[in-house]
Design an enzyme around this catalytic site. Structure first.
Site, PDB file in Angstrom:
ATOM      1  N   HIS A 248     -28.716 -36.016   8.682  1.00 55.18           N
ATOM      2  CA  HIS A 248     -27.913 -37.106   8.106  1.00 55.18           C
ATOM      3  C   HIS A 248     -28.617 -37.610   6.845  1.00 55.18           C
ATOM      4  CE1 HIS A 248     -24.976 -40.389   8.226  1.00 55.18           C
ATOM      5  NE2 HIS A 248     -25.968 -41.181   7.834  1.00 55.18           N
TER       6      HIS A 248
ATOM      7  N   SER B 273     -31.520 -39.342  10.790  1.00 57.12           N
ATOM      8  CA  SER B 273     -31.334 -39.830   9.427  1.00 57.12           C
ATOM      9  C   SER B 273     -32.634 -39.705   8.644  1.00 57.12           C
ATOM     10  CB  SER B 273     -30.882 -41.298   9.433  1.00 57.12           C
ATOM     11  OG  SER B 273     -30.882 -41.774   8.103  1.00 57.12           O
TER      12      SER B 273
ATOM     13  N   GLY C 297     -32.143 -42.910  12.957  1.00 57.07           N
ATOM     14  CA  GLY C 297     -33.184 -42.870  11.932  1.00 57.07           C
ATOM     15  C   GLY C 297     -34.512 -43.330  12.475  1.00 57.07           C
ATOM     16  N   SER C 298     -34.699 -44.650  12.501  1.00 59.42           N
ATOM     17  CA  SER C 298     -35.974 -45.226  12.939  1.00 59.42           C
ATOM     18  C   SER C 298     -36.345 -44.768  14.340  1.00 59.42           C
ATOM     19  CB  SER C 298     -35.894 -46.754  12.957  1.00 59.42           C
ATOM     20  OG  SER C 298     -35.284 -47.215  11.809  1.00 59.42           O
TER      21      SER C 298
ATOM     22  N   ASP D 211     -28.498 -40.177   3.659  1.00 63.16           N
ATOM     23  CA  ASP D 211     -27.926 -41.427   3.142  1.00 63.16           C
ATOM     24  C   ASP D 211     -28.148 -41.544   1.644  1.00 63.16           C
ATOM     25  OD1 ASP D 211     -27.016 -42.801   5.589  1.00 63.16           O
ATOM     26  OD2 ASP D 211     -29.131 -42.671   6.145  1.00 63.16           O
TER      27      ASP D 211
ATOM     28  N   PHE E 198     -29.679 -50.225   4.864  1.00 67.73           N
ATOM     29  CA  PHE E 198     -31.062 -50.169   5.343  1.00 67.73           C
ATOM     30  C   PHE E 198     -31.140 -49.540   6.728  1.00 67.73           C
ATOM     31  CE2 PHE E 198     -30.438 -53.788   2.575  1.00 67.73           C
ATOM     32  CZ  PHE E 198     -31.444 -53.626   1.636  1.00 67.73           C
ATOM     33  N   GLY E 199     -32.243 -48.857   6.973  1.00 66.52           N
ATOM     34  CA  GLY E 199     -32.542 -48.403   8.321  1.00 66.52           C
ATOM     35  C   GLY E 199     -33.207 -49.527   9.102  1.00 66.52           C
ATOM     36  N   GLY E 200     -33.346 -49.326  10.398  1.00 69.00           N
ATOM     37  CA  GLY E 200     -34.129 -50.245  11.222  1.00 69.00           C
ATOM     38  C   GLY E 200     -33.465 -51.561  11.557  1.00 69.00           C
TER      39      GLY E 200
ATOM     40  N   HIS F   9     -23.797 -38.956   3.730  1.00 67.49           N
ATOM     41  CA  HIS F   9     -23.135 -40.262   3.843  1.00 67.49           C
ATOM     42  C   HIS F   9     -23.303 -40.975   2.506  1.00 67.49           C
ATOM     43  CE1 HIS F   9     -23.365 -44.481   5.980  1.00 67.49           C
ATOM     44  NE2 HIS F   9     -22.311 -44.366   5.197  1.00 67.49           N
TER      45      HIS F   9
ATOM     46  N   ASP G 236     -23.384 -44.814  13.358  1.00 70.42           N
ATOM     47  CA  ASP G 236     -24.535 -44.861  12.451  1.00 70.42           C
ATOM     48  C   ASP G 236     -25.128 -46.265  12.380  1.00 70.42           C
ATOM     49  OD1 ASP G 236     -26.394 -44.346  10.497  1.00 70.42           O
ATOM     50  OD2 ASP G 236     -24.927 -43.997   8.899  1.00 70.42           O
ATOM     51  N   GLY G 237     -26.366 -46.404  12.884  1.00 72.32           N
ATOM     52  CA  GLY G 237     -27.105 -47.655  12.757  1.00 72.32           C
ATOM     53  C   GLY G 237     -27.545 -48.237  14.080  1.00 72.32           C
ATOM     54  N   GLY G 238     -28.855 -48.375  14.238  1.00 71.52           N
ATOM     55  CA  GLY G 238     -29.391 -49.026  15.427  1.00 71.52           C
ATOM     56  C   GLY G 238     -29.229 -48.244  16.711  1.00 71.52           C
TER      57      GLY G 238
ATOM     58  N   MET H  70     -19.854 -47.634  11.096  1.00 74.76           N
ATOM     59  CA  MET H  70     -21.150 -48.281  10.846  1.00 74.76           C
ATOM     60  C   MET H  70     -21.412 -49.305  11.954  1.00 74.76           C
ATOM     61  SD  MET H  70     -22.646 -46.974   8.178  1.00 74.76           S
ATOM     62  CE  MET H  70     -24.044 -48.044   8.473  1.00 74.76           C
TER      63      MET H  70
ATOM     64  N   MET I 219     -27.501 -43.938  -1.515  1.00 65.08           N
ATOM     65  CA  MET I 219     -27.156 -45.339  -1.845  1.00 65.08           C
ATOM     66  C   MET I 219     -27.337 -45.574  -3.339  1.00 65.08           C
ATOM     67  SD  MET I 219     -29.297 -47.183   1.181  1.00 65.08           S
ATOM     68  CE  MET I 219     -29.188 -46.641   2.879  1.00 65.08           C
TER      69      MET I 219
ATOM     70  N   MET J  50     -22.970 -43.932   0.160  1.00 66.98           N
ATOM     71  CA  MET J  50     -22.774 -45.382   0.060  1.00 66.98           C
ATOM     72  C   MET J  50     -22.791 -45.724  -1.416  1.00 66.98           C
ATOM     73  SD  MET J  50     -25.135 -46.370   3.304  1.00 66.98           S
ATOM     74  CE  MET J  50     -25.800 -44.708   3.368  1.00 66.98           C
TER      75      MET J  50
END
Ligand code: DX5
Ligand code: ZN
Length: 220
Positions: free
Chosen positions: A34, A9, A198-199, A36, A144-146, A67, A176-178, A138, A38, A69
């Site tokens: 990816h 991401s 991402g992170s 994002d 938010f990332g992280g 993606h 997507d996420g974490g 999700m 927003m 949002m």
């Protein structure tokens, strides 16, 4: 069994060195970029928009996975096609006429994705799953990332996989996420096809190795 894909991401990239980070992904074992987008309305954050995506696609040599949002995404389908998006994912919660939106995305030559927030049940896709190329689950609240991974995601993947098989659909499952090396293998074992990270990728001191290790882990 087709290979499982990794999608870094760009939200977690260093925007002061965006070209460098894009080249890193080009040279890595990652599969998709990816992206994002927003709007500060659908989610409580604003990321980046068209001029930045234009710069990304100038350098990126892999699939562009966008993606959205944003509310009322129908207004921008053609714009994102013209910018070089290969997959355009809209949020279920942001679409009043989802079936029409999916057809409009495909009419522009893109694959059509639908994202579900953590609170949205898989069963809302009963009547559209055969029209969806990618469902993005999700595994954090979008914006938010992280953030920390939500454990209920495993159940949702299994429910979605069951729906896809039952309906004879060819939909891919994206998470997507974490995502990290701690949950990646369990996610693909439940049925995930694509993992966004991402992170975990961009905060790493060895980004190429982190991607390579993750790719090997999910395909082992
Ligand atoms: C969150 C975005 C994610 C985010 C993931 O709203 O959709 O794509 O960049 O970031 P990590 O992997 O850091 O959770
Ligand atoms: Zn995303």
């Amino acid at each position: 069994m087709s290979s499982k894909l990794i999608a870094p991401s760009i939200l977690a990239a260093d925007f002061g060195n965006l070209q460098r980070d894009i080249e890193m992904v080009n040279n890595s074992e990652a599969d998709w970029f990816h992206i994002d987008i927003m709007d500060g309305v659908f989610v409580p954050n604003i990321s980046y928009g068209m001029p930045v995506l234009d710069s990304i696609t100038t350098h990126a040599k892999k699939t562009i996975d966008v993606h959205l949002m944003i509310i009322d995404p129908d207004r921008y389908i053609k714009t994102f096609a013209d910018l070089g998006s290969n997959i355009l994912t809209v949020h279920y919660e942001a679409c009043t006429h989802l079936h029409r939106t999916l057809q409009a995305i495909k009419a522009e030559g893109m694959k059509a994705g639908v994202a579900l927030n953590p609170h949205t049940n898989i069963n809302v896709l009963e009547d559209t799953i055969n029209d969806i190329d990618v469902v993005l689950i999700m595994s954090v609240n979008p914006g938010f990332g992280g953030q920390s991974f939500i454990e209920n995601t495993y159940n949702k993947i299994k429910q979605l996989k069951e729906l896809i098989i039952r309906k004879g659909a060819h939909t891919q499952i994206e998470i997507d996420g974490g995502v990290t090396n701690k949950n990646a293998k369990a996610l693909v074992d439940c049925g995930a096809d694509i993992l966004v990270a991402g992170s975990y990728v961009f905060k790493s001191s060895e980004q190429l190795k982190t991607i390579s290790d993750l790719k090997n882990l999910v395909n082992s």
